[in-house]
Enzyme design. Structure first.
Site, PDB file in Angstrom:
ATOM      1  N   SER B 140       0.715  -1.366   0.108  1.00 34.61           N
ATOM      2  CA  SER B 140      -0.001   0.233  -0.236  1.00 34.61           C
ATOM      3  C   SER B 140       0.387   1.007   0.356  1.00 34.61           C
ATOM      4  CB  SER B 140      -0.745  -0.171   0.905  1.00 34.61           C
ATOM      5  OG  SER B 140      -1.346   1.481   1.532  1.00 34.61           O
ATOM      6  N   TYR B 153      -1.450   0.207  10.265  1.00 32.92           N
ATOM      7  CA  TYR B 153      -1.463  -0.138   9.316  1.00 32.92           C
ATOM      8  C   TYR B 153      -0.092   0.230   8.092  1.00 32.92           C
ATOM      9  CZ  TYR B 153      -3.624  -1.410   5.113  1.00 32.92           C
ATOM     10  OH  TYR B 153      -3.699  -1.951   3.225  1.00 32.92           O
TER      11      TYR B 153
END
Lengths: 439, 248
Positions: B140, B153
């Site tokens: 990501s 995250y």
């Protein structure tokens, strides 16, 4: 699951929907069951191509079906496929056409879901040969708010099947549809165009050509001068016997914003119609065209509904039974001409006598006229009421998938089977349309 | 195009979009996911779309003790393994991760540690096969920089990116090509509850397109959509003292 706001195609009435977007069938049924548990109603929402309020949940909360777009089974030898109801016709065409198969019936846009096609029992330019979409549905799976799931067929469950096909999503959530596709040898369409100077000439052309061609349709100029009332162009089409099986490229043109006023106004319409009618062409000569411009002329312009501006528009589509068609249609055209606001998308189609499987199915043997009116508060509705009067006196009816205005009386008179559909309606499902016409 | 595809986390949105493209080209696919019913739905869809053969394995790829079995079963099911897609993950609630150490550890395991462990087990198995193979790792943009809005995250994805980058270097001479895929915002069930800025959101189909193109070419990194590369270059260049004061 994601949420977004959604509307109907005509953007009238203004009832933006909050959409839950399940990605799996079990999630979708859970939403329906939860709705009942919360004593609220909802409605399935496919791609929102219904013009009026038949796709708008009375509660403003709908279950979007586009996440349920999977194929379940496909037999490319027989052309029988089973797919989730959120799959759109354009997606179906994408892998069916290269394999030599095409939807048996297709409406004027390919951006409708299978569920929507069933719920409105859509029809196409080949109604006189193939009837409605529902005739080609071998089975469908229905989820209801009591947690049940049933497979329906015309043979095993005739009443619920007839209430669900054309049933505007009221009987439950359709999870999958089993459809019989038709074989085609080519993606090309052979077409011929004829000009007619009056409605009587249209009837002559229809009598001469309908039986010999798979697809026929006419475009009529609603703003033609008095002596040319009902002039237009008549088109025939057949799948070419030879040629490539090629997909059309997706439309890149898009209407990016809402103009402050409707671009569709008496001036623009008159000019447009005159240009189309007088455009030089070889009348009667056989031409080949791709399937895209023949079936889906407007799909090439994404979001064309925006040209009507923020007020949106209303579509009027009626069918008049064969015996009254000539006179009633002339009267309708006269009224539209007098008002001066009829759009350029006036489509005339003669339906055949193949019976429709749905209790609320729209087509009947006779003549159908479909056209748009930019929505002008105070002006559009009175005209529509006048047109409704002609339709009612002639024993005709309006198309729920297009409707945003018909009176409860007109609806109940022209669709007497509505009571049976109401009896089968899922208590947790209610559309704004149904509430409007049955109260 | 690669013909034998292993997908871990096969019911996720991006994985389904990737699988469909390969199915349309007649590939063999082996799908690993936790939910058997959903995997079966995906299988039917891929088969109808033209996949040559689809096999499945119901298991949790994030579970350390299952990974060896998962890989062995996959290598047996496919004639050879051309491409492996690591597509599982979740988006944790940052506030919850701050408050609850268990939640923090769980998401780190799902998003960071478990894909790292899988890569470690997988790469030598691929190296043993004659010929080249590809790995696509869905990381990501969040892993490119520690930001106050999503650093739990982000840290997990940063670990994954760094490990995959290094592993890619280590195994390149052995014919294993690793592509680290860095999506921005994608409209999937994972991000369903969030208020995403409309123009920045990509569809799983768009992401799948760029993922496949980059992986087939063996590119080491791909941002998808492409504009994220520019955005992240800028974000990475911001000095940390400034970054810490920005609301992002």
């Amino acid at each position: 699951m994601s949420k977004k706001l959604a509307r109907s195609w005509g953007r009238y009435p203004q009832l933006p929907q909050r959409l839950l977007m399940p990605d799996w069938p079990d999630e979708a049924s859970a939403h329906l069951v939860n709705s009942r548990g919360n004593r609220k109603t909802t409605l399935a929402y496919g791609n929102g191509r219904s013009y009026g309020d038949s796709c708008l949940a009375a509660s403003g909360r709908a279950i979007g079906t586009r996440g349920l777009d999977r194929l379940i089974e496909a037999d490319w030898q027989t052309g029988r496929i089973r797919a989730q109801a959120g799959l759109m016709l354009n997606e179906l065409i994408e892998w069916a056409l290269p394999r030599g198969w095409f939807p048996p019936v297709t409406p004027g846009t390919k951006f409708v879901t299978l569920g929507g096609a069933v719920a409105n029992d859509v029809h196409g330019k080949n109604h006189h040969h193939a009837g409605t979409f529902g005739r080609h549905v071998a089975a469908l799976d229905l989820s209801r708010s009591d947690g049940s799931r049933k497979s329906l067929t015309q043979e095993a469950t005739p009443e619920l099947f007839a209430a669900t096909v054309g049933g505007l999503g009221l009987t439950g959530l359709v999870e999958w549809v089993e459809l019989q596709l038709k074989p085609v040898r080519s993606s090309l369409i052979e077409t011929r165009t004829y000009r007619f100077a009056s409605l009587d000439e249209f009837f002559e052309l229809s009598a001469e050509h309908d039986a010999a061609h798979e697809y026929t349709v006419a475009w009529v100029d609603c703003l033609a001068p008095e002596d040319a009332l009902g002039r237009g162009l008549f088109m025939t089409g057949d799948h070419a016997e030879d040629g490539p099986l090629q997909l059309a490229r997706p439309g890149k043109r898009r209407i990016p914003f809402d103009p402050p006023f409707s671009l569709v106004n008496p001036t623009s319409i008159k000019l447009f119609n005159a240009a189309i009618y007088h455009r030089p062409r070889h009348f009667g000569r056989r031409e080949r065209t791709g399937y895209e411009p023949f079936f889906y002329p407007l799909d090439g312009i994404l979001e064309w509904n925006r040209i009507y501006g923020r007020q949106g528009f209303q579509q009027f589509q009626c069918v008049i039974p064969e015996s009254e068609a000539r006179e009633a249609m002339k009267e309708i055209l006269r009224l539209i001409k007098a008002d001066g606001m009829g759009s350029f998308l006036a489509v005339l189609k003669r339906y055949g006598d193949i019976a429709s499987p749905g209790l609320l199915s729209f087509p009947m043997p006779g003549l159908s006229l479909a056209l748009d009116f930019p929505h002008q508060p105070g002006a559009t509705t009175p005209l529509l009421r006048q047109l409704d009067g002609v339709v009612a006196r002639a024993g005709g009816r309006l198309y729920p998938a297009k409707d945003a205005h018909m009176s409860p009386e007109l609806f109940r008179e022209s669709y007497p089977a509505w009571r049976t559909v109401e009896a089968h309606r899922d208590p947790a499902i209610l559309s704004h349309f149904w509430r409007r016409v049955t109260s | 195009m690669n013909e034998n595809i292993l997908i871990l986390g096969a019911t996720s949105a991006i994985a389904q979009a990737v699988a469909r493209r390969y199915a349309e080209h007649g590939a063999n696919l082996h799908l690993v996911a936790r939910n058997a019913e959903r995997t079966s739905e995906v299988t039917n869809d891929l088969t109808a779309r033209g996949a040559n053969k689809v096999t499945t394995h119901t298991a949790n790829a994030a579970d350390d003790s299952s990974q060896t079995e998962i890989l062995q079963a996959a290598f047996e099911a496919l004639p050879r393994v051309d491409l492996v897609l690591l597509a599982w993950g979740n988006l944790p609630d940052e506030a919850e991760c701050e408050a609850d150490t268990g939640a923090l550890q769980d998401q780190f395991k799902v998003n960071g540690l478990s894909p790292v462990l899988l890569l470690n087990r997988l790469a030598p198995m691929l190296a043993e096969q004659p010929g080249d193979s590809h790995i696509a790792v869905i990381s990501s943009v969040a892993g490119d920089r520690g930001r106050k809005s999503n650093y739990a995250y982000g840290a997990a994805k940063a670990a994954l990116t760094t490990f995959a980058d290094g592993l890619g270097g280590r195994y390149l001479p052995k014919g294993v090509k690793v592509t680290v895929v860095k999506p921005g915002f994608v409209a999937t069930p994972m991000t369903a509850g969030l208020d995403l800025p409309g123009p920045l959101v990509a569809t799983p189909e768009k992401v799948a397109q760029r993922l496949i193109k980059a992986t087939e070419k063996g590119k080491p990194t791909v941002h998808t959509p492409a504009f994220w590369r520019g955005i992240m270059l800028i974000i990475k260049a911001i000095p940390t003292t400034v970054m810490r004061r920005l609301p992002i």
